[in-house]
Design a protein around this motif. Sequence first.
Motif, PDB file in Angstrom:
ATOM      1  N   ILE A 140      -1.145  36.952 -46.323  1.00 29.94           N
ATOM      2  CA  ILE A 140      -1.585  37.239 -44.969  1.00 29.94           C
ATOM      3  C   ILE A 140      -0.624  36.583 -43.994  1.00 29.94           C
ATOM      4  CG2 ILE A 140      -3.439  37.020 -43.262  1.00 29.94           C
ATOM      5  CD1 ILE A 140      -4.576  36.580 -46.654  1.00 29.94           C
ATOM      6  N   MET A 196       0.025  35.650 -40.178  1.00 32.36           N
ATOM      7  CA  MET A 196      -0.779  35.485 -38.971  1.00 32.36           C
ATOM      8  C   MET A 196      -0.169  34.421 -38.068  1.00 32.36           C
ATOM      9  SD  MET A 196      -3.960  33.606 -40.934  1.00 32.36           S
ATOM     10  CE  MET A 196      -4.997  33.440 -39.503  1.00 32.36           C
ATOM     11  N   ASP A 207      -1.928  40.262 -39.479  1.00 33.86           N
ATOM     12  CA  ASP A 207      -2.937  40.170 -38.438  1.00 33.86           C
ATOM     13  C   ASP A 207      -2.423  40.811 -37.151  1.00 33.86           C
ATOM     14  OD1 ASP A 207      -5.502  39.229 -37.437  1.00 33.86           O
ATOM     15  OD2 ASP A 207      -4.323  37.832 -36.234  1.00 33.86           O
ATOM     16  N   ASN A 225      -7.570  42.823 -38.250  1.00 35.07           N
ATOM     17  CA  ASN A 225      -7.983  41.935 -37.155  1.00 35.07           C
ATOM     18  C   ASN A 225      -8.814  40.818 -37.753  1.00 35.07           C
ATOM     19  OD1 ASN A 225      -7.054  43.032 -34.562  1.00 35.07           O
ATOM     20  ND2 ASN A 225      -8.183  44.850 -35.214  1.00 35.07           N
ATOM     21  N   LEU A 226      -8.225  39.657 -37.882  1.00 33.56           N
ATOM     22  CA  LEU A 226      -8.961  38.509 -38.430  1.00 33.56           C
ATOM     23  C   LEU A 226      -9.698  37.766 -37.335  1.00 33.56           C
ATOM     24  CD1 LEU A 226      -6.674  36.921 -41.156  1.00 33.56           C
ATOM     25  CD2 LEU A 226      -8.936  37.885 -41.427  1.00 33.56           C
TER      26      LEU A 226
END
Length: 163
Positions: A61, A63, A120, A162-163
């Motif tokens: 991930i 981000m 993200d 969208n975290l």
Amino acid sequence: MTVATYEQCINELKRLGIKYSMVDHPAAKTTEEADHYIEGYEGARTKTMFLHDKHHQHYMIIMDDAKRMDFKKFQEISGTKRISMAKDEEIMDELGLKPGIISPFGLINNEAKDIKIYVDQMVLDEPIWTFHPNENTHTIFLDNQDVLKFIEAQGFTYEVINL
């Protein structure tokens, strides 16, 4: 597993025709420390999380480093259960990287092409991203689309979340 090196990263960027800028600095052991060394430079400060689930599926991930990882929300998005941080040995086995230096550049070493990659939306909205290029004594600045091009050139796809 081959250990991912700074030279390997730079050579692959050159091969792909990806332009970048670099800041050399003392070894940074945390994102806060790395951010200190690049104060005043434009670019989203990223963090790359390397996780696994109960079935040993691996997830990367990308981000913003100021954003807190919401494991519960990621489980809902990815449809998996029992997400946790990958162990140091898994990071080395899958990416050839040491913990604390995880970035998309380690994907060069994942021959199985079995890591699921998520970006993200918050960081995707930023035009320039920063990473350690397989060593924590440099911070590299790249156009966000070039990072995605690099990921795809290694044989991976990614999903925007969208975290």
